[in-house]
Motif scaffolding. Structure first.
Motif, short mmCIF file in Angstrom:
data_model
loop_
_atom_site.label_atom_id
_atom_site.label_comp_id
_atom_site.label_asym_id
_atom_site.label_seq_id
_atom_site.Cartn_x
_atom_site.Cartn_y
_atom_site.Cartn_z
N LEU A 153 0.83 -1.21 0.00
CA LEU A 153 0.00 0.00 0.00
C LEU A 153 0.86 1.26 0.00
O LEU A 153 0.57 2.24 -0.70
N LEU A 154 1.95 1.22 0.77
CA LEU A 154 2.85 2.38 0.81
C LEU A 154 3.46 2.64 -0.55
O LEU A 154 3.55 3.80 -1.00
N GLN A 155 3.86 1.58 -1.24
CA GLN A 155 4.45 1.74 -2.57
C GLN A 155 3.42 2.27 -3.56
O GLN A 155 3.74 3.10 -4.42
N ALA A 156 2.17 1.80 -3.45
CA ALA A 156 1.12 2.27 -4.35
C ALA A 156 0.83 3.75 -4.13
O ALA A 156 0.63 4.51 -5.09
N LEU A 157 0.82 4.17 -2.88
CA LEU A 157 0.57 5.59 -2.58
C LEU A 157 1.70 6.48 -3.10
O LEU A 157 1.46 7.61 -3.58
N GLU A 158 2.93 5.96 -3.04
CA GLU A 158 4.07 6.74 -3.50
C GLU A 158 4.08 6.92 -5.01
O GLU A 158 4.75 7.82 -5.54
N SER A 159 3.30 6.09 -5.72
CA SER A 159 3.22 6.22 -7.18
C SER A 159 2.29 7.35 -7.60
O SER A 159 2.24 7.70 -8.78
N LEU A 160 1.53 7.93 -6.65
CA LEU A 160 0.56 8.99 -6.96
C LEU A 160 1.18 10.37 -6.80
O LEU A 160 2.14 10.55 -6.06
N ASP A 161 0.58 11.34 -7.50
CA ASP A 161 0.99 12.73 -7.27
C ASP A 161 0.41 13.20 -5.95
O ASP A 161 -0.43 12.53 -5.34
N GLU A 162 0.85 14.37 -5.50
CA GLU A 162 0.49 14.84 -4.16
C GLU A 162 -1.01 14.99 -3.97
O GLU A 162 -1.57 14.60 -2.95
N ARG A 163 -1.71 15.57 -4.98
CA ARG A 163 -3.14 15.80 -4.83
C ARG A 163 -3.91 14.48 -4.82
O ARG A 163 -4.82 14.29 -3.99
N SER A 164 -3.55 13.56 -5.72
CA SER A 164 -4.26 12.27 -5.76
C SER A 164 -4.05 11.50 -4.46
O SER A 164 -4.98 10.87 -3.95
N ARG A 165 -2.82 11.56 -3.94
CA ARG A 165 -2.55 10.85 -2.69
C ARG A 165 -3.36 11.44 -1.55
O ARG A 165 -3.89 10.68 -0.72
N ARG A 166 -3.48 12.77 -1.51
CA ARG A 166 -4.27 13.43 -0.45
C ARG A 166 -5.73 13.01 -0.52
O ARG A 166 -6.35 12.72 0.50
N ILE A 167 -6.26 12.87 -1.74
CA ILE A 167 -7.65 12.49 -1.90
C ILE A 167 -7.89 11.05 -1.44
O ILE A 167 -8.85 10.75 -0.72
N ILE A 168 -7.00 10.15 -1.85
CA ILE A 168 -7.15 8.73 -1.47
C ILE A 168 -7.04 8.57 0.05
O ILE A 168 -7.84 7.86 0.68
N GLU A 169 -6.06 9.26 0.66
CA GLU A 169 -5.88 9.14 2.11
C GLU A 169 -7.08 9.72 2.85
O GLU A 169 -7.55 9.15 3.84
N ALA A 170 -7.60 10.85 2.37
CA ALA A 170 -8.74 11.48 3.04
C ALA A 170 -10.01 10.66 2.87
O ALA A 170 -10.85 10.60 3.77
N ARG A 171 -10.18 10.01 1.73
CA ARG A 171 -11.40 9.27 1.45
C ARG A 171 -11.40 7.86 2.07
O ARG A 171 -12.44 7.40 2.54
N TRP A 172 -10.22 7.18 2.07
CA TRP A 172 -10.23 5.77 2.39
C TRP A 172 -9.30 5.34 3.53
O TRP A 172 -9.44 4.22 4.02
N LEU A 173 -8.38 6.17 3.93
CA LEU A 173 -7.39 5.73 4.91
C LEU A 173 -7.52 6.41 6.26
O LEU A 173 -6.59 6.36 7.07
N LYS A 174 -8.65 7.00 6.51
CA LYS A 174 -8.90 7.60 7.82
C LYS A 174 -9.45 6.54 8.77
O LYS A 174 -10.23 5.67 8.36
N ASP A 175 -9.08 6.64 10.05
CA ASP A 175 -9.57 5.66 11.03
C ASP A 175 -11.07 5.77 11.23
O ASP A 175 -11.76 4.76 11.42
N GLU A 176 -11.58 6.96 11.20
CA GLU A 176 -13.02 7.15 11.43
C GLU A 176 -13.58 8.08 10.36
O GLU A 176 -13.25 9.27 10.32
N GLY A 177 -14.47 7.55 9.49
CA GLY A 177 -15.19 8.37 8.53
C GLY A 177 -14.33 9.16 7.57
O GLY A 177 -13.66 10.10 7.99
N GLY A 178 -14.31 8.79 6.31
CA GLY A 178 -13.53 9.50 5.31
C GLY A 178 -14.23 10.79 4.88
O GLY A 178 -15.42 11.01 5.11
N ALA A 179 -13.45 11.64 4.22
CA ALA A 179 -13.99 12.93 3.73
C ALA A 179 -14.94 12.67 2.56
O ALA A 179 -14.78 11.71 1.82
N THR A 180 -15.91 13.58 2.39
CA THR A 180 -16.85 13.46 1.27
C THR A 180 -16.24 14.14 0.04
O THR A 180 -15.26 14.89 0.12
#
Length: 304
Positions: A243-270
């Motif tokens: 997962l870390l390697q896959a995230l590093e393949s993304l640009d900064e904005r895409s990585r921020r979106i994926i982390e905010a939507r799917w990698l939060k412990d409680e409730g991702g961003a809309t």
């Protein structure tokens, strides 16, 4: 376990004419039964010291195989007598004799008639060594004696035991002292010597069921199957370094979106919350997220 002809034919005797008869007698299986072989061996003439010395010199000086063959044949009864001492190990008598015959051939090949020693005294060591090696390789699936001390204990314990009962502590100490080994070595070898091999899996019975075998009670129910362990290890790698390697393949904005939507412990961003953060529409955030997910799947393919 029988040796191939190349292994047992140490002296390379002829295979036709008189040599064929000699080779047949030297092979316990050639005369049909072990009793017939022993009878034939016992009828062979015994050499005098002068005859033995003459034949040994002919072989040593001229490589006369006929002389060597006569030396071997005249001592086959010795091999039979020695092999009989090892019948208690449950191995075929004919196989023990055949292995002893190989040792006899090796002894004849190395015998020096000028040392003033009869061949019978010299050959005993070679015959026993070959039989010992055969027994250790074939008596158990698991080797029981791998060091010199263990071999000595293995082949002497049976004769030193006073009866078939388990050794008492006093008897263990006495045997250990006589063989110059530790008492615990004597106890361990006794267990190995008188224990029996047991199949891990049961044998099928007439009613289609298996015997109660060690595999039924040695398995650890708390342990996972190997396939499950490998699957869990692969999943851990996927969640960790993959997962870390896959995230590093993304640009900064895409990585921020994926982390905010799917990698939060409680409730991702809309989508709308991220749209407000980046000043774009929610649909644009959805498109960036979809492309990022596709790119990450490609990066994770090696872990699948």
């Amino acid at each position: 376990m029988k040796r191939s002809s190349n292994q047992s034919n140490v002296l390379a005797p002829a295979t036709s004419g008189p040599g064929a008869l000699a080779l047949a007698i030297a092979n316990p299986g050639a005369l049909g039964t072990i009793e017939a072989y022993i009878g034939a061996v016992n009828r062979l003439p015994v050499l005098t010291a002068e005859q033995e010395h003459e034949l040994a010199q002919r072989y040593q000086e001229k490589q006369d195989l006929n002389a060597a063959r006569e030396l071997v044949l005249s001592h086959l009864r010795l091999v039979v007598a020695i092999a009989r001492q090892y019948l208690g190990y449950g191995l075929p008598h004919a196989d023990l004799i055949q292995e002893g015959n190989v040792g006899l051939m090796k002894a004849v090949k190395r015998f020096d008639p000028n040392r003033g020693v009869r061949l019978v005294s010299f050959a005993i060591h070679w015959v026993k060594a070959e039989i010992h090696e055969y027994i250790l390789k074939n008596w158990r699936l698991v080797k029981v004696a791998t060091t010199k001390a263990q071999r000595k204990l293995f082949f002497n314990l049976r004769s030193l035991k006073p009866d078939s009962h388990a050794l008492t502590p006093e008897q263990v100490e006495e045997i250990a002292a006589s063989l110059n080994v530790r008492p615990q070595d004597v106890t361990e070898m006794e267990v190995r010597l008188y224990g029996q091999d047991m199949a891990l899996e049961g044998r099928g019975t007439d009613d289609g069921e298996n015997d109660f075998a060690p595999i039924a009670y040695l398995s650890d129910e708390g342990q996972q199957e190997p396939s499950a362990i490998l699957e869990e290890r692969r999943r851990d790698e996927l969640h960790g370094s993959g997962l870390l390697q896959a995230l590093e393949s993304l640009d900064e904005r895409s990585r921020r979106i994926i982390e905010a939507r799917w990698l939060k412990d409680e409730g991702g961003a809309t989508l709308q919350e991220l749209a407000d953060e980046f000043g774009v529409s929610a649909e644009r955030i959805r498109q960036i997220e979809a492309r990022a997910m596709t790119k990450m799947r490609g990066a994770l393919a090696e872990y699948a």
